[in-house]
Design a protein around this motif. Sequence first.
Motif, mmCIF file in Angstrom:
data_model
loop_
_atom_site.group_PDB
_atom_site.id
_atom_site.type_symbol
_atom_site.label_atom_id
_atom_site.label_comp_id
_atom_site.label_asym_id
_atom_site.label_seq_id
_atom_site.Cartn_x
_atom_site.Cartn_y
_atom_site.Cartn_z
ATOM 1 N N UNK A 26 8.394 -17.841 -30.564
ATOM 2 C CA UNK A 26 7.069 -17.932 -31.174
ATOM 3 C C UNK A 26 6.581 -19.378 -31.148
ATOM 4 N N UNK A 27 5.324 -19.543 -30.788
ATOM 5 C CA UNK A 27 4.684 -20.851 -30.847
ATOM 6 C C UNK A 27 3.361 -20.708 -31.577
ATOM 7 N N UNK A 28 2.906 -21.773 -32.251
ATOM 8 C CA UNK A 28 1.623 -21.673 -32.955
ATOM 9 C C UNK A 28 0.465 -21.334 -32.032
ATOM 10 N N UNK A 29 0.516 -21.857 -30.795
ATOM 11 C CA UNK A 29 -0.592 -21.650 -29.868
ATOM 12 C C UNK A 29 -0.714 -20.204 -29.419
ATOM 13 N N UNK A 30 0.402 -19.497 -29.356
ATOM 14 C CA UNK A 30 0.390 -18.134 -28.830
ATOM 15 C C UNK A 30 0.648 -17.082 -29.906
ATOM 16 N N UNK A 31 0.571 -17.457 -31.170
ATOM 17 C CA UNK A 31 0.851 -16.517 -32.262
ATOM 18 C C UNK A 31 -0.398 -16.273 -33.092
ATOM 19 N N UNK A 32 -0.633 -15.013 -33.392
ATOM 20 C CA UNK A 32 -1.711 -14.628 -34.301
ATOM 21 C C UNK A 32 -1.109 -14.427 -35.685
ATOM 22 N N UNK A 33 -1.450 -15.304 -36.616
ATOM 23 C CA UNK A 33 -0.919 -15.237 -37.971
ATOM 24 C C UNK A 33 -2.065 -14.875 -38.911
ATOM 25 N N UNK A 34 -1.889 -13.796 -39.645
ATOM 26 C CA UNK A 34 -2.962 -13.300 -40.515
ATOM 27 C C UNK A 34 -2.425 -13.100 -41.920
ATOM 28 N N UNK A 35 -3.161 -13.636 -42.883
ATOM 29 C CA UNK A 35 -2.874 -13.423 -44.304
ATOM 30 C C UNK A 35 -3.997 -12.580 -44.898
ATOM 31 N N UNK A 36 -3.702 -11.674 -45.834
ATOM 32 C CA UNK A 36 -4.733 -10.785 -46.375
ATOM 33 C C UNK A 36 -5.557 -11.451 -47.465
ATOM 34 N N UNK A 37 -6.846 -11.118 -47.492
ATOM 35 C CA UNK A 37 -7.744 -11.653 -48.513
ATOM 36 C C UNK A 37 -8.330 -10.536 -49.372
#
Length: 694
Positions: free
Chosen positions: A283-294
């Motif tokens: 995993x790299x920051x550039x190629x990772x989709x990181x989602x937190x719920x709101x």
Amino acid sequence: MHMLFLPLCMLGTVLMTVTTEAQPPQADFYVAPNGDDRWSGKLPAPNRQRTDGPFATLQRAQQAVRELRQRQTLNRPVVVMVRRGTYYLSQPLVFTPEDSGTASSPTIYTAYPGERPVLSGGVALKGWVVTSDGRWQLVIPEVQRGEWNFIQLWVNGERRYRPRLPKGGYYTIAEELPPVPDKGSNSFVFNKGEIHPGWYRLNDVEVLATQLWTMARLRIAQVDAQKNVVTFTGTTSHPEWWSLLHKGHRYLVENVREALTEPGEWYLDRGRGVLTYLPKAGETPEKSAVIAPRLERLLVLQGDVDARKWVQHLVFRGLTFAHTNWVTPPEGYSFPQAEAVLGGAISAEGARDCAFEDCRVQHVGTYAFEFGRGCKRNRVERCELTDLGAGGVKIGETAIRTHEEEIASHHIIRDNLIAHGGRLHPAAVGVWVGQSPHNRIEHNEICDFYYTGVSLGWTWGYTEALCYGTTVAYNHIHHIGQGVLSDMGGIYTLGFHQGTVLHHNLIHDVESLTYGGWGIYFDEGTTSILAENNVVYRTKTGGFHQHYGKENVVRNNIFAFAREGQIQRTRPEEHLSFTFERNIVYWREGPLLHGNWDDNQYRLNHNLYWREGGGEIRFADLTLEQWRAKGQDTHSVIADPLFVAPERGDFRLKPGSPASQVGFQPIDISRAGRLTNKRKAGTPLAPPAFPVAK
């Protein structure tokens, strides 16, 4: 460290190029990530001059539909097509009676053909800084200011968990302490070294304590390291024996910053507003989709029940709903059963004749759907509900409504995948029906839950109950319980059920922690249910169990390979408990009957019994002759039913089976499960949220 501004407005993650489609799919309005709410919304893509094209938001399309219906009366559907992309919602989409269609002119919100738009209640996190030891860190100003908190995170479409202790298995409560009067437990004694008073932000650490069929999420208030006592900010809410924190019960400790050691774990420092993530390999920051719920909810159908004004004739088709929030309250969280108090990512009250077709609901913090007060004749069909913090679908309420218009009823839940539930709340169920009659739950695959598959009713005993006239048919329910909680069933019922039928359900692999892993479970007061033509196998405690109830019929089913007993009855009563006839019971371990059979208020007859390997079969410590002297099983047969391949779950009968001698009719279970995208072996399990039985 990089500071991030997190936009909450509607935006799209996929930019679309201008297209010149000769004959685009016809719709009244279009929505696209590269649209503009100032445009007409009547084109599927921007024109060459970029002077007109689709809307940018569903809210603008919703407004346009209202304006269209105000101008003219229509006798055709009004269609809004949504293009591919992720639409991050700043607030839930709310539909009121003003948004209603009619029977001849429904309003349809549908995915553009061949595309899969996502409506997200989350925020895409970008701007990570990679530390010298490989950790990803991000400062989130809204968390820093106390405006936002979350306990879920998804990376590349997979749920990630906060650090827990122990790293494998569970801790167990060393000693229990007296409960708070009239409230429940708020403390216990732990084994030395399991909980530390010096942990960072101790009040953000949670103890996930299993009770029997529930689990409490409790915030730590203080720790006495001398006495090894942990005390919580709230209680388990209920003083009943089953909800207390008893000696020997299992627990986990979650959100411990000092335990942040495993790839895939993360920790949110609410005081500093810093999110830390330990990436998995590759995993790299550039190629990772990181989602937190709101958002806690994504879509709300809000009728005015008191004024008898309904939201009607809306159809949502081909849309994906994702990423909703749920945060443990300051006082902690505990509920008696099925997490029935939790809401849904899609919530309806006073909604009628609405439908969700071919949709996905995934990565949510509570239930996917809830149909509450005044909802009638709504449908969920051909949908996929996965990675659920709680359960799949809730129908009805825990309260009994006295006015017919306020009673939720007549829903259809058909041809859905409902899987990988209980990821935050393990006591949730696949489909829960409360005080609600005349519902149909059919052709669903329900799997990978830690409690019950389908739960019907919310009345304990013989008092008033509204969950009657329900059909549960052709469902494939499997891998339920998984050794996390106790006292569950593939199908679980309570109270009065006149007209309710359970038929052609395939139920297998029901595994409780201690007692109570049943296939079909008639709990307190279950009355007047017919269960027939079901196939149940590989359960821990029995294929069928009735705690107490009356006048139920269990007919022409196959119950196989339970371990601790095949058929169970718990409470004797003065009336007829149930009739058990024309069933095949097939097993290799444990007794045939267990529980309480001392009286004679049941009727067993015309059944076929067989224990692999043969030998004497006893009936609650009686010989067959003694059992028949009580009037039971006088026409039953002990013989091998000649199944085709029972070890592989193939319970078809070979020619010459003695099952015909007792009037058993062959069960065609091949149609159980989904009608679309049917998988022969069933849906595989996802990575577990809680340690499960091996």
